[in-house]
Design a protein around this motif. Structure first.
Motif, PDB file in Angstrom:
ATOM      1  N   SER A 131       6.623  -2.931 -13.104  1.00  0.00           N
ATOM      2  CA  SER A 131       6.435  -1.919 -12.071  1.00  0.00           C
ATOM      3  C   SER A 131       5.027  -1.981 -11.485  1.00  0.00           C
ATOM      4  CB  SER A 131       6.691  -0.531 -12.659  1.00  0.00           C
ATOM      5  OG  SER A 131       6.466   0.470 -11.692  1.00  0.00           O
ATOM      6  N   GLY A 132       4.957  -2.080 -10.154  1.00  0.00           N
ATOM      7  CA  GLY A 132       3.680  -2.077  -9.464  1.00  0.00           C
ATOM      8  C   GLY A 132       2.879  -3.347  -9.596  1.00  0.00           C
ATOM      9  N   THR A 164      10.546  -3.091  -0.861  1.00  0.00           N
ATOM     10  CA  THR A 164      10.164  -1.989  -1.747  1.00  0.00           C
ATOM     11  C   THR A 164      10.937  -0.735  -1.350  1.00  0.00           C
ATOM     12  OG1 THR A 164       8.351  -1.177  -0.347  1.00  0.00           O
ATOM     13  CG2 THR A 164       7.831  -2.947  -1.899  1.00  0.00           C
ATOM     14  N   ILE A 169       2.351   3.234  -2.467  1.00  0.00           N
ATOM     15  CA  ILE A 169       1.490   2.688  -3.499  1.00  0.00           C
ATOM     16  C   ILE A 169       0.101   2.526  -2.911  1.00  0.00           C
ATOM     17  CG2 ILE A 169       2.074   0.292  -2.931  1.00  0.00           C
ATOM     18  CD1 ILE A 169       1.743  -0.404  -5.884  1.00  0.00           C
ATOM     19  N   HIS A 170      -0.905   2.847  -3.717  1.00  0.00           N
ATOM     20  CA  HIS A 170      -2.282   2.734  -3.226  1.00  0.00           C
ATOM     21  C   HIS A 170      -3.170   2.378  -4.413  1.00  0.00           C
ATOM     22  CE1 HIS A 170      -5.610   3.311  -0.476  1.00  0.00           C
ATOM     23  NE2 HIS A 170      -6.219   4.035  -1.407  1.00  0.00           N
ATOM     24  N   THR A 171      -3.318   1.078  -4.645  1.00  0.00           N
ATOM     25  CA  THR A 171      -4.152   0.576  -5.725  1.00  0.00           C
ATOM     26  C   THR A 171      -5.161  -0.410  -5.151  1.00  0.00           C
ATOM     27  OG1 THR A 171      -2.683  -1.289  -6.241  1.00  0.00           O
ATOM     28  CG2 THR A 171      -2.218   0.807  -7.334  1.00  0.00           C
ATOM     29  N   SER A 176      -0.922  -0.799   0.085  1.00  0.00           N
ATOM     30  CA  SER A 176       0.332  -0.243   0.587  1.00  0.00           C
ATOM     31  C   SER A 176       1.477  -1.121   0.113  1.00  0.00           C
ATOM     32  CB  SER A 176       0.319  -0.167   2.119  1.00  0.00           C
ATOM     33  OG  SER A 176       0.409  -1.474   2.679  1.00  0.00           O
ATOM     34  N   ASN A 177       2.695  -0.682   0.440  1.00  0.00           N
ATOM     35  CA  ASN A 177       3.881  -1.457   0.063  1.00  0.00           C
ATOM     36  C   ASN A 177       3.970  -2.782   0.814  1.00  0.00           C
ATOM     37  OD1 ASN A 177       5.094   0.187  -1.930  1.00  0.00           O
ATOM     38  ND2 ASN A 177       5.871   1.580  -0.356  1.00  0.00           N
ATOM     39  N   LEU A 180       2.256  -5.276  -1.444  1.00  0.00           N
ATOM     40  CA  LEU A 180       3.049  -5.510  -2.655  1.00  0.00           C
ATOM     41  C   LEU A 180       4.252  -6.400  -2.353  1.00  0.00           C
ATOM     42  CD1 LEU A 180       3.696  -4.952  -5.617  1.00  0.00           C
ATOM     43  CD2 LEU A 180       4.876  -2.867  -4.897  1.00  0.00           C
ATOM     44  N   ARG A 227      14.268  -1.672  -4.114  1.00  0.00           N
ATOM     45  CA  ARG A 227      13.182  -2.505  -4.638  1.00  0.00           C
ATOM     46  C   ARG A 227      13.787  -3.822  -5.108  1.00  0.00           C
ATOM     47  NH1 ARG A 227      12.146   2.297  -7.456  1.00  0.00           N
ATOM     48  NH2 ARG A 227      12.801   1.257  -9.377  1.00  0.00           N
TER      49      ARG A 227
END
Length: 271
Positions: A131-132, A164, A169-171, A176-177, A180, A227
């Motif tokens: 995940s992620g 997705t 998502i914000h890492t 953003s997706n 990813l 996803r």
């Protein structure tokens, strides 16, 4: 008259010999240490550059290291001239999907043959990734290896698409997706090409984020279906931009020619 004995001159600088030997050994020690550190730095830079290339333009180091090294020891392609037996290759892919589906217990993992001849393999994200994350799980490598062998036999163009759900998502790695989904597609392409020798000119990677869902994103089950990674094996190779430009140029050249107009015969005189 007694001769005076010359007293032997005592060398008070003998310590310099030992000191010089010590400095020499110390210099050799630091040379060895520097050489060892240089080798380790080179290995580190190789791995770091490989991961940065996959995550470009993201420069932050990945949260989890990959379970394999890409681009170092690419195997030699042993099946370059295999005949494109479509039925056998599709049967192999169906068996791969069936076995992987049984092990992962994802009902929506499937292979579909479209009317236009394209083959679409839908793979849930948990089959390939945590995940992620965008590092391929080691358990998925045998599946991708078998899939690559079937691709080589078919000898077609392949498009790998990352998708997705709509949960943001914000890492540091994935703002953003979009990042990813695109990174996951790129990593799958690199595995197929650099580990399992699928020709690079046959591969393309696309990231769609949550713009092309299979279903709504209202429940956990629906989001899990969205996803996914889709491997699209094309029946017909897409037209390249330079080919389109040539076709447009040919049309323009043909339209610029002076058309040949034939005059209609005059009606017979009634006089």
């Amino acid at each position: 008259m007694a001769k005076h004995k010359h007293e032997e001159h005592e060398n008070h600088e003998r310590w310099l010999v030992s000191y010089a030997d010590f400095i020499t050994l110390l210099f050799a020690f630091f040379v060895v240490m520097y050489s060892v550190s240089s080798v380790n730095e080179g290995k580190y830079r190789t791995v770091s550059d490989s991961i940065k290339a996959a995550l470009n333009p993201i420069s932050t180091p990945p949260a989890s290291s990959m379970a394999f090294t890409l681009g170092q020891q690419r195997p030699t392609l042993m099946t370059q001239n295999l005949p494109g037996n479509k039925e056998v290759a599709i049967r192999k892919m169906r068996e791969l999907v069936k076995n992987m589906k049984a092990n992962s217990q994802f009902d929506f993992m499937h292979l579909q043959e479209k009317l236009n001849g394209d083959i679409v393999i839908t793979i849930p994200d948990q089959v390939l990734f945590n995940s992620g994350e965008a590092a391929v799980r080691p358990e998925a490598l045998p599946f991708l290896q078998g899939l690559s062998q079937a691709m080589i036999e078919l000898n077609r163009q392949v498009r790998v698409e990352g998708h997705t759900d709509n949960v943001p998502i914000h890492t540091a790695l994935f703002p953003s997706n979009w990042e990813l989904s695109a990174t996951r597609a790129v990593i799958v392409v690199r595995v197929l090409s650099e580990l399992y020798s699928v020709p690079a000119e046959h591969l393309a990677a696309l990231g769609y984020a949550d713009s092309r869902p299979l279903t709504e994103n209202l429940t956990l089950e629906q989001r899990a279906k969205n996803r996914r990674v889709e491997v699209v094996i094309l029946e017909h190779a897409p037209v390249r931009p330079e080919q389109q430009d040539n076709a447009v140029a040919d049309d323009a050249t043909g339209s610029s020619e002076t058309p040949q107009i034939s005059a209609a015969p005059a009606p017979p005189s009634t006089r």
